[in-house]
Design an enzyme around this catalytic site. Structure first.
Site, short mmCIF file in Angstrom:
data_model
loop_
_atom_site.label_atom_id
_atom_site.label_comp_id
_atom_site.label_asym_id
_atom_site.label_seq_id
_atom_site.Cartn_x
_atom_site.Cartn_y
_atom_site.Cartn_z
N HIS A 1 0.76 -1.66 -0.17
CA HIS A 1 0.26 0.00 -0.38
C HIS A 1 0.84 0.58 -0.27
O HIS A 1 1.91 1.07 0.76
CB HIS A 1 -1.03 0.24 1.23
CG HIS A 1 -2.26 0.75 1.13
ND1 HIS A 1 -2.06 1.74 1.18
CD2 HIS A 1 -4.12 0.80 1.55
CE1 HIS A 1 -2.77 2.89 1.27
NE2 HIS A 1 -4.11 1.54 0.65
N GLY B 1 5.26 21.37 12.34
CA GLY B 1 5.90 20.45 12.68
C GLY B 1 6.96 21.43 11.12
O GLY B 1 6.50 22.76 10.41
N LYS C 1 10.97 18.96 6.47
CA LYS C 1 12.08 18.03 6.68
C LYS C 1 11.76 16.83 7.34
O LYS C 1 10.91 16.43 8.23
CB LYS C 1 13.89 18.09 7.35
CG LYS C 1 14.05 18.47 8.99
CD LYS C 1 15.47 18.55 8.89
CE LYS C 1 14.89 18.75 10.56
NZ LYS C 1 16.52 18.52 11.62
N ILE C 2 11.37 15.26 6.72
CA ILE C 2 10.69 14.32 7.22
C ILE C 2 11.19 13.93 8.48
O ILE C 2 12.91 14.04 9.22
CB ILE C 2 10.91 13.33 6.39
CG1 ILE C 2 12.11 12.95 5.77
CG2 ILE C 2 10.32 14.11 5.20
CD1 ILE C 2 12.42 11.58 5.23
N HIS C 3 10.86 13.41 9.46
CA HIS C 3 10.85 12.76 10.70
C HIS C 3 11.80 11.42 10.15
O HIS C 3 11.42 10.29 9.22
CB HIS C 3 9.10 12.05 11.60
CG HIS C 3 10.00 11.34 12.75
ND1 HIS C 3 10.58 10.63 13.14
CD2 HIS C 3 10.14 12.05 13.91
CE1 HIS C 3 10.84 9.91 13.97
NE2 HIS C 3 10.67 10.78 14.91
N PRO C 4 13.59 11.49 10.24
CA PRO C 4 14.09 10.40 9.96
C PRO C 4 13.32 8.81 9.69
O PRO C 4 13.97 8.05 9.02
CB PRO C 4 15.33 10.46 10.76
CG PRO C 4 14.99 11.82 11.77
CD PRO C 4 13.73 12.25 11.48
N ALA D 1 10.06 8.40 11.15
CA ALA D 1 8.87 7.64 10.93
C ALA D 1 8.22 8.81 9.52
O ALA D 1 6.93 8.70 9.42
CB ALA D 1 7.90 8.40 11.77
N GLY D 2 9.43 9.39 9.08
CA GLY D 2 8.65 10.00 8.02
C GLY D 2 8.00 11.26 7.85
O GLY D 2 8.17 12.02 8.96
#
Lengths: 301, 301
Positions: free
Chosen positions: B85, B166, B169-172, B174-175
């Protein structure tokens, strides 16, 4: 988010529709009481009668109903009561309807408990009727009530009209009471594009049980003078057996004979969700649908 | 008999469908909590994803959702996540649906509060979507999620994809997460007396919004191998605007072109009562009907 509480509805009819203080006294036991909720009450001056709609958990509902019956006995004197609606007692009829987490059998048992307690407490003759009836000739309220308050003193002395609970003589001022369990009634009317009351009556005869129609359907023709049209006015006495859509479709079929059309329908007052879900399921040809798929039933179970 | 509590539904999708201990950790904040009720959760190993259905009062639901998002961040590492998915984060998407005594506007405001708090607490980029979207191109989840987790590190640096809350930039591990308010989805399928997937697909194209059909309807053709038949499988994205019966009747109309018949339909999962009441009201031509006439709404208000 409540639990699996049993809920019974009660729709008692009291022979008082004219004096606000008396009305309030009778309704008061249903107010602000834990486990009981007063949904509605309507009074009619011509009928000199009131109809209360209340729901509750069995123990709390029993206490409140017995208290309200006592209030009715206190404030109503049937010897001087006048009104257009047939009646035989101060607390004329007290039906109980299973609503949630309770079946008909258990509701019948509940109605017997309430009847026994009220009869003892107030020396009140109580007849069990509908699903609670102790014999077939007591199922219909009209048969029990025949003769009304004025005829009841003599009627109750006949062996076949000995009450189910309480003394075999009327309460001097409060007469007698009928109690019992029944299915929810749905008041359902189908509107015709005709001005002929005769045709509405003819169609009513064809769909109602008594003259060869649907088992759980009572019907009459009604004239809607304001609208200049007529309707078939029905009481659906068990929507789980005789579905609303069946009456609706059958009236369409019968209307064809007169070259007239059904232009719509209306539900008066409350209707159990299941009656509408069943209707939707019929017209959409729903396969394998369960009432538990209705979001609200999951939230308020 | 409860009061006029506001009830919101939340159907969060988490990127974990394989490890029972992780699944239980994420679900746990929804269990046995006052004001919150876990209705259902389903996991899919192939998708490596879980879908939770929970309802609750705003304050309690907010706390539980934020806690569950934290659990997902703890146990899921998107850098090693594989599944069929599409996904972009550990807490992939968190929709909120107004259910009772609350309107869409208030639910949008609620979703913004949850998004802001979760973003601050976990340094998590959050995009608002659907009715909560801050700009039109963020209404559709698919547009936000395009590129998936692997593409998000670059995408989020583009000014037009700066998150609503937030860091940019992505959470390393958790995206990113999408949160927002939407109408309830109804999964509604109409069955055809045909074996032709091609015809089911043709009809689906005619009823779905994207190719000229009904505004709040997504549809595809599906083959039911066990039954030897096909169906038009739909997501009704706003049943208050595009009624179920309208899709059903339109499919009947389109099916005629191919000389085939509709043999029934099915609702998968939960459906709001109003969608069925509306269907019954349409077919019975009900005049002046109000949802408050449904007995259950009076009892569990």
């Amino acid at each position: 988010m409540s639990s699996m509480k049993k809920i019974i509805e009660c729709v008692p009819n009291f022979s008082e529709g004219r004096h606000p203080q008396h009305i309030e006294k009778i309704v008061e036991p249903f107010r602000a009481k834990k486990g009981v909720r007063l949904l509605d009450y309507q009074t009619d001056e011509d009928h000199n009668r009131m109809v209360v709609t209340v729901v509750g958990e069995p123990a709390a509902l029993k206490a409140a109903v017995i208290e309200a019956v006592g209030r009715a006995i206190d404030v109503i004197d049937m010897r001087t009561h006048r009104g257009q609606h047939p009646r035989m007692g101060a607390a004329d009829v007290v039906p109980f309807i299973p609503i949630k987490n309770i079946d008909m059998q258990e509701t019948v048992a509940f109605s017997r408990k309430v009847a026994r307690e009220a009869a003892q407490k107030y020396s009140l003759p109580v007849f069990l009727y509908e699903k609670s009836a102790s014999r077939p000739e007591r199922q219909n309220l009209a048969d029990i009530r025949k003769g009304q308050f004025e005829g009841m003193a003599a009627k109750i002395k006949q062996p076949q009209w000995k009450p189910d609970f309480g003394p075999a003589k009327i309460h001097p001022s409060a007469g007698v009471t009928a109690m019992g369990a029944r299915m929810p009634l749905v008041a359902y009317n189908v509107n015709l594009d005709s001005r002929s009351l005769e045709i509405a009556d003819e169609i009513a005869k064809k769909v109602r049980h008594v003259s060869g129609g649907l088992r759980y359907c009572k019907a009459i023709g009604i004239e809607l003078k304001d609208r200049g049209s007529v309707q078939v006015s029905m009481n659906m006495t068990d929507y789980t057996q005789t579905a609303l859509y069946r009456a609706f479709e059958l009236i369409k079929v019968e209307a064809r004979r007169y070259g007239i059309n059904v232009i719509g329908s209306e539900i008066v007052g409350l209707v159990p969700m299941e009656a509408l879900v069943d209707t939707a399921a019929y017209y959409l040809g729903l396969e394998g649908f369960s009432n538990e798929q209705v979001l609200e039933t999951r939230i308020w179970e």
